[in-house]
Scaffold this motif. Structure first.
Motif, PDB file in Angstrom:
ATOM      1  N   SER A  53      -4.721  17.889  -0.256  1.00  0.00           N
ATOM      2  CA  SER A  53      -4.108  18.604  -1.363  1.00  0.00           C
ATOM      3  C   SER A  53      -3.070  19.570  -0.807  1.00  0.00           C
ATOM      4  CB  SER A  53      -5.233  19.364  -2.071  1.00  0.00           C
ATOM      5  OG  SER A  53      -4.707  20.299  -2.936  1.00  0.00           O
ATOM      6  N   ILE A  54      -1.828  19.158  -0.806  1.00  0.00           N
ATOM      7  CA  ILE A  54      -0.768  20.022  -0.265  1.00  0.00           C
ATOM      8  C   ILE A  54       0.354  20.214  -1.267  1.00  0.00           C
ATOM      9  CG2 ILE A  54       0.140  18.035   1.046  1.00  0.00           C
ATOM     10  CD1 ILE A  54       1.302  20.015   3.039  1.00  0.00           C
ATOM     11  N   ARG A  63       0.287  14.203  -3.065  1.00  0.00           N
ATOM     12  CA  ARG A  63      -0.726  13.809  -4.047  1.00  0.00           C
ATOM     13  C   ARG A  63      -0.369  12.449  -4.662  1.00  0.00           C
ATOM     14  NH1 ARG A  63      -0.456  16.514  -9.785  1.00  0.00           N
ATOM     15  NH2 ARG A  63       1.099  14.868  -9.901  1.00  0.00           N
ATOM     16  N   ASN A  64       0.877  12.314  -5.110  1.00  0.00           N
ATOM     17  CA  ASN A  64       1.281  11.047  -5.718  1.00  0.00           C
ATOM     18  C   ASN A  64       1.308   9.911  -4.701  1.00  0.00           C
ATOM     19  OD1 ASN A  64       1.571  12.502  -8.020  1.00  0.00           O
ATOM     20  ND2 ASN A  64       3.760  12.167  -8.299  1.00  0.00           N
ATOM     21  N   GLY A 110      -1.842   7.832  -4.633  1.00  0.00           N
ATOM     22  CA  GLY A 110      -1.954   6.759  -5.620  1.00  0.00           C
ATOM     23  C   GLY A 110      -1.058   5.581  -5.270  1.00  0.00           C
ATOM     24  N   MET A 111       0.111   5.892  -4.719  1.00  0.00           N
ATOM     25  CA  MET A 111       1.003   4.807  -4.299  1.00  0.00           C
ATOM     26  C   MET A 111       0.329   3.988  -3.203  1.00  0.00           C
ATOM     27  SD  MET A 111       4.547   6.988  -4.230  1.00  0.00           S
ATOM     28  CE  MET A 111       5.652   5.651  -3.754  1.00  0.00           C
ATOM     29  N   GLN A 131      -2.839   3.553  -2.800  1.00  0.00           N
ATOM     30  CA  GLN A 131      -3.881   2.716  -3.410  1.00  0.00           C
ATOM     31  C   GLN A 131      -3.294   1.406  -3.927  1.00  0.00           C
ATOM     32  OE1 GLN A 131      -5.473   5.251  -6.492  1.00  0.00           O
ATOM     33  NE2 GLN A 131      -6.675   6.470  -5.084  1.00  0.00           N
ATOM     34  N   ILE A 132      -2.074   1.490  -4.445  1.00  0.00           N
ATOM     35  CA  ILE A 132      -1.447   0.297  -5.011  1.00  0.00           C
ATOM     36  C   ILE A 132      -0.838  -0.581  -3.916  1.00  0.00           C
ATOM     37  CG2 ILE A 132       0.514  -0.455  -6.439  1.00  0.00           C
ATOM     38  CD1 ILE A 132      -0.063   2.164  -8.124  1.00  0.00           C
ATOM     39  N   ARG A 144      -8.249   8.062   0.011  1.00  0.00           N
ATOM     40  CA  ARG A 144      -8.827   9.163  -0.774  1.00  0.00           C
ATOM     41  C   ARG A 144      -7.869  10.349  -0.828  1.00  0.00           C
ATOM     42  NH1 ARG A 144     -13.071  10.620  -3.362  1.00  0.00           N
ATOM     43  NH2 ARG A 144     -13.709  12.791  -3.469  1.00  0.00           N
ATOM     44  N   TYR A 145      -7.701  10.863  -2.055  1.00  0.00           N
ATOM     45  CA  TYR A 145      -7.023  12.139  -2.225  1.00  0.00           C
ATOM     46  C   TYR A 145      -8.076  13.206  -1.978  1.00  0.00           C
ATOM     47  CZ  TYR A 145      -4.774  16.127  -4.381  1.00  0.00           C
ATOM     48  OH  TYR A 145      -4.242  17.363  -4.615  1.00  0.00           O
ATOM     49  N   ASP A 193      -9.238  16.647  -2.285  1.00  0.00           N
ATOM     50  CA  ASP A 193      -8.978  17.906  -2.982  1.00  0.00           C
ATOM     51  C   ASP A 193      -9.837  19.014  -2.374  1.00  0.00           C
ATOM     52  OD1 ASP A 193      -7.614  19.361  -4.853  1.00  0.00           O
ATOM     53  OD2 ASP A 193      -8.261  18.170  -6.558  1.00  0.00           O
ATOM     54  N   VAL A 194      -9.262  20.179  -2.282  1.00  0.00           N
ATOM     55  CA  VAL A 194     -10.009  21.325  -1.772  1.00  0.00           C
ATOM     56  C   VAL A 194      -9.967  22.432  -2.832  1.00  0.00           C
ATOM     57  CG1 VAL A 194      -9.613  20.837   0.673  1.00  0.00           C
ATOM     58  CG2 VAL A 194      -7.953  22.214  -0.586  1.00  0.00           C
ATOM     59  N   GLU A 240     -17.763  17.600  -2.649  1.00  0.00           N
ATOM     60  CA  GLU A 240     -16.615  16.769  -2.242  1.00  0.00           C
ATOM     61  C   GLU A 240     -16.788  16.290  -0.796  1.00  0.00           C
ATOM     62  OE1 GLU A 240     -13.647  15.758  -4.125  1.00  0.00           O
ATOM     63  OE2 GLU A 240     -15.243  16.219  -5.545  1.00  0.00           O
ATOM     64  N   TYR A 299      -7.624  17.104  -9.270  1.00  0.00           N
ATOM     65  CA  TYR A 299      -6.818  15.927  -9.622  1.00  0.00           C
ATOM     66  C   TYR A 299      -7.711  14.693  -9.704  1.00  0.00           C
ATOM     67  CZ  TYR A 299      -2.985  12.510  -8.887  1.00  0.00           C
ATOM     68  OH  TYR A 299      -2.088  11.484  -8.985  1.00  0.00           O
ATOM     69  N   ASP A 312      -9.365   9.550  -7.859  1.00  0.00           N
ATOM     70  CA  ASP A 312     -10.065   8.262  -7.944  1.00  0.00           C
ATOM     71  C   ASP A 312      -9.928   7.634  -9.326  1.00  0.00           C
ATOM     72  OD1 ASP A 312     -10.933   8.426  -5.370  1.00  0.00           O
ATOM     73  OD2 ASP A 312     -12.891   9.285  -5.860  1.00  0.00           O
ATOM     74  N   ASN A 359     -18.834  16.337 -10.793  1.00  0.00           N
ATOM     75  CA  ASN A 359     -18.577  17.517  -9.957  1.00  0.00           C
ATOM     76  C   ASN A 359     -17.287  18.232 -10.362  1.00  0.00           C
ATOM     77  OD1 ASN A 359     -18.928  19.310  -7.775  1.00  0.00           O
ATOM     78  ND2 ASN A 359     -17.640  18.045  -6.446  1.00  0.00           N
ATOM     79  N   PHE A 382      -1.855   7.510  -9.890  1.00  0.00           N
ATOM     80  CA  PHE A 382      -0.789   6.531 -10.124  1.00  0.00           C
ATOM     81  C   PHE A 382      -1.265   5.256 -10.812  1.00  0.00           C
ATOM     82  CE2 PHE A 382       3.673   6.642  -8.706  1.00  0.00           C
ATOM     83  CZ  PHE A 382       3.790   8.013  -8.851  1.00  0.00           C
ATOM     84  N   PRO A 383      -2.362   4.668 -10.344  1.00  0.00           N
ATOM     85  CA  PRO A 383      -2.815   3.466 -11.053  1.00  0.00           C
ATOM     86  C   PRO A 383      -3.087   3.741 -12.533  1.00  0.00           C
ATOM     87  CG  PRO A 383      -3.887   3.607  -8.916  1.00  0.00           C
ATOM     88  CD  PRO A 383      -3.124   4.882  -9.100  1.00  0.00           C
ATOM     89  N   ALA A 439       7.907  11.961  -8.135  1.00  0.00           N
ATOM     90  CA  ALA A 439       7.644  11.369  -6.826  1.00  0.00           C
ATOM     91  C   ALA A 439       6.851  10.081  -7.004  1.00  0.00           C
ATOM     92  CB  ALA A 439       6.880  12.350  -5.943  1.00  0.00           C
ATOM     93  N   LEU A 474       8.155   3.253  -7.727  1.00  0.00           N
ATOM     94  CA  LEU A 474       7.049   2.290  -7.608  1.00  0.00           C
ATOM     95  C   LEU A 474       6.489   1.964  -8.994  1.00  0.00           C
ATOM     96  CD1 LEU A 474       5.080   0.645  -5.795  1.00  0.00           C
ATOM     97  CD2 LEU A 474       3.571   2.624  -5.848  1.00  0.00           C
TER      98      LEU A 474
END
Lengths: 391, 440
Positions: A106-107, A112-113, A116-117, A119-120, A128-129, A131-132, A148, B160, B163, B169, B350-351, B382, B386
């Motif tokens: 988490s920066i 963050r995005n 997800g990219m 993952q695709i 894994r994202y 998060d803290v 977590e 966020y 997953d 949690n 994103f998904p 950002a 894609l």
């Protein structure tokens, strides 16, 4: 020890720095069947958990100035920083195939995005994202964070094919404590005698920690300290500066060298904060996840991606760094389009001004090639510090 | 501190704008809220500032706060062509040209004396409720305001959906923060004791309004669509996403709005735009990304001139995704507030975002996807290239990409955008012709 010993260590670190094919990681994996490696991006992940799962944590800091980004640019607009595009380039060109998973801390919204990219684009890999908490109460952010950490532990156990025991975690914490001690010693040494440990060398020694197994990196840091202490170098009348803002996308090595050549000793920095995120030893007995969480909540660095709960604490950490290292000024070196660093900058500038600490600021990209303006700016800054201190 | 600079003012008179009753009602509500803010301290009320995504409006109302939302202040100023100067003032005060222009417009407004969009003063907030949902910049924004102007910031960290789901949690963490940090701090600052039944009452009002908002947004499934689900929707979401959700005024607004839209749908009418009604719906689009506010009317006209109607947009879900079933639930108030915060569009991974867009293209029988990529907003922008590729791959529908900014007029190039839109509409036509040829 001689200057040759230093040169040999730095040569090894330089080779690791330039190894964008991650040959070292491949060799480590090939050395025993079933070994796995997990990549992580800046700022912080609990590498102890990856290590305790028997895997190699690998720091991914973009492609630097050695990688030509072709495909990565097709994924980003011109106003996005460079690290995600060069990281995608590394992925699409197969250079990260040796990684079995990637963690995206988490920066900022871009990283963050990117999770997800990933993952695709890289299906089949563990992503894994991470998060803290931004809430630092034990009963709120602490509980959330322990859970977590437990999820990460379970995920990595699944990836490794074996449970990650408390004993293994405690062992890993002890090894990373040793590493943190070595890195702290390196920073303290550089701050005391910066002519003996130029940042262009220290940086490479730290970068090696992104790739080497932790035990090996600790030895490397200790060897460097011994080697450089045994080979005296001339002390120059340079300005002592702390460099800040470079906690994610890294400046090219030439930029660090340019600052030094311009008459600055960099006596503190925020490169690769993962190595120093936890400020002191994590307790090695008791519940390991609880201990990691406690260190994160109460004994970790202050940086732009972390919420400062009280107004009066903003910038305090940086001012303390300046005091502790006897820095005479601060260089804000932030990557272009870096939201955390650039949004933080006006606040830190104001606090530094209140404390009468001189500072200068510029932007860079990991592939910045033109060093003349930076050398000029850093040189002028060093001169002005010397003039003021003489006055 | 820098001295604010003067900017030239356009002398061209604007053309008359067509407005529906609900729009006029909304204008009254907005003006009245700005007036409430202006006089709040005079009448002994405290002022809160909070962000649109994940805003806890019902909770803030429980403490009688006058409520300010910095993003809407910035966009309201942009609609009035004031933000160019504000942004330049902030940059002259040391803020980078690279960062979010909402932030700089807000700080520039403060530098210029903190007069709000309606010309009335916007007093300093007593509390900054930092709903840290789906946007990193929010955290820095309130740190910046706090540094410069004081006030207390209360962090509400919303994890966020990395997953693609809300894990227990995550929900527990948000609930605990609301219960143990946010509510006690709001009680202390406002001097008003928290009453959970009052919160429940507001949440019941929210639910009524949410039902009608969903009806309005989903009316765009009808052909022709009676609404524009992007340019029009930014008006429709206004009360819901800002200082009014949970109030009887909002419920009344959505009643009026739905009856207007229902009547238009029944009569087979198209959307009302500032230039008049769209009488022929030629293109049905889904749009991803926020709009440009500095040239909002010109931007909309580029679509309406071509008979292009946006039938669904992701921006209209930035303050809550109601069309997939979420409603504020008075029977489990804190859990429901937490789920609301966790479920806003920019907090989706994103998904999830791609799935949502593909679903809109299908459900609303759209011709294609248009992405308006915003320089200021990394949270949205950002990775959008894609999104474009993936959506094209999955749906076979054409996608296009334009770039602008939220409130910085320097980043709105009308000629470039018009050219791209014309090419895009041409592409859709060709695709239709090719499909027709295949069928026959």
């Amino acid at each position: 020890m001689t200057t040759d010993a230093v040169a040999k260590i730095i040569e090894r670190c330089q080779a690791l720095y330039e190894d964008l094919d991650f040959e070292g990681v491949k060799r480590w994996k090939a050395a025993a069947p079933g070994r796995k490696a997990v990549g992580y991006m800046p700022l912080y992940v609990p590498r102890e958990i990856i290590h305790a799962a028997g895997m190699l944590p690998v720091g991914i800091l973009g492609g630097g100035d050695q990688l030509e980004v072709i495909q990565g640019d097709a994924y980003y607009q011109s106003y996005i920083c460079r690290i995600p595009r060069s990281t995608i380039e590394l992925g699409l060109t197969g250079k990260l195939d040796c990684l079995d998973g990637m963690l995206f801390p988490s920066i900022c919204d871009v990283i963050r995005n990117l999770s997800g990219m990933w993952q695709i684009m890289f299906q089949g890999k563990y992503v894994r994202y991470f998060d803290v908490p931004q809430n630092f109460d034990d009963a709120i952010g602490g509980e959330y964070y322990v859970r977590e950490l437990q999820v990460l532990r379970e995920d990595l156990a699944k990836l490794a094919g074996a449970d990650v025991s408390d004993a293994a975690l405690r062992g890993s914490i002890a090894l990373y404590n040793e590493n943190r001690r070595a890195v702290r010693d390196l920073y303290a040494y550089r701050s005391r005698e910066p002519w003996q440990a130029p940042t262009s060398e220290v940086y490479l020694v730290l970068r090696a920690g992104m790739l080497l197994p932790v035990e090996e990196h600790t030895r490397l840091v200790r060897d460097y300290l011994a080697a450089t202490a045994a080979a005296p170098r001339p002390k120059r009348d340079n300005a002592r500066v702390a460099l800040t803002g470079a906690f994610c996308e890294q400046p090219p090595l030439a930029l660090i060298k340019s600052i030094e050549m311009a008459g600055c000793y960099i006596v503190d920095d925020d490169f690769m904060l993962v190595l120093r995120w936890l400020l002191d030893d994590v307790p090695e007995s008791g519940d390991p996840l609880h201990n990691l969480a406690q260190s994160f909540l109460h004994r970790s660095v202050s940086t732009a991606s972390k919420f400062e709960a009280r107004r009066e604490d903003k910038g305090k950490y940086l001012v303390q760094q300046v005091r502790d290292t006897a820095a005479e000024g601060v260089i804000f070196a932030a990557p272009s389009f870096c939201d955390p660093a650039l949004l933080d900058r006006p606040m830190l500038l104001e606090v530094l001004a209140q404390h009468g600490i001189p500072c200068t600021a510029f932007k860079y990209a990991e592939n910045t090639g033109q060093m003349a303006p930076i050398r000029e700016q850093a040189g002028t800054f060093a001169d002005s510090i010397k003039l003021w201190s003489a006055a | 501190m820098s001295t604010p600079i003067a900017m030239p003012v356009s002398k061209k008179p604007p053309a008359p704008v067509q407005k529906e009753d609900a729009m006029l009602l909304q204008k009254e509500m907005i003006n009245s809220n700005y007036h409430d803010l202006a006089v709040a301290h005079d009448v002994g009320r405290k002022i809160s500032a909070t962000f649109v995504p994940g805003n806890l409006n019902e909770l803030l109302m429980c403490f009688n706060f006058a409520r300010s939302l910095p993003e809407t202040n910035a966009l309201q100023n942009a609609l009035r062509k004031r933000t160019g100067k504000m942004i330049m003032d902030a940059e002259r005060d040391g803020h980078s040209e690279d960062v979010c222009t909402y932030v700089k417009a807000d700080l520039g407004m403060m530098l210029g004396g903190n007069l709000g969009p309606t010309g009335e003063p916007l007093p300093k907030p007593d509390v900054l409720l930092l709903s840290y949902t789906g946007c990193f910049t929010f955290m820095k924004w309130f740190e910046l305001i706090r540094q410069k102007y004081g006030g207390e910031a209360i962090m509400l960290h919303v994890p966020y959906q990395g997953d693609g789901r809300i894990a227990p949690n995550m929900r527990d963490y948000v609930v605990k923060q609301i219960k143990d940090n946010v509510i006690p701090a709001l009680e202390r600052i406002s001097g008003v004791k928290f009453d959970i039944d009052r919160l429940r009452e507001y949440m019941r009002e929210s639910q009524k309004a949410e039902e009608n908002l969903v009806r309005v947004l989903q009316s765009a499934k009808h052909r022709p669509s009676p609404i524009d689900g992007y340019f029009g929707a930014v008006y429709y979401i206004g009360p819901m996403f800002t200082a009014f959700r949970g109030s009887p005024e909002a419920t009344r607004y959505y009643d009026v709005l739905w009856s207007e839209v229902e009547a238009r749908m029944r009569d087979g009418k198209g959307p009302i735009t500032p230039e008049g009604e769209i009488t022929e719906e030629k293109f049905r689009l889904v749009v991803e990304g926020p709009p440009n506010w500095t040239n909002f009317r010109d931007f909309w006209k580029m679509f309406s001139d071509e008979g292009a109607v946006v039938v669904a947009s992701t921006y209209s879900k930035v303050g809550g995704i109601y069309d997939f079933g979420f409603r504020h639930d008075a029977d489990r108030p804190l859990e429901s507030l937490a789920e609301y915060c966790l479920g806003c569009y920019t907090n989706l991974n994103f998904p999830q975002r791609i799935d949502m867009i593909c679903r809109y293209l299908e459900d609303y029988q759209a011709d294609g996807l248009l992405i308006n990529s915003i320089k200021s907003c990394n949270s949205f922008s950002a990775g959008q290239l894609l999104i474009m590729r993936e959506v094209e791959k999955r749906t076979g529908k054409p996608a296009a990409f334009i770039e602008s900014d939220l409130v910085d007029p320097r980043y709105f190039s009308a000629a470039n955008i018009r050219n791209r839109l014309e090419s895009y509409f041409q592409m859709i036509k060709q695709k239709r012709a090719a499909q027709a040829a295949t069928v026959h």
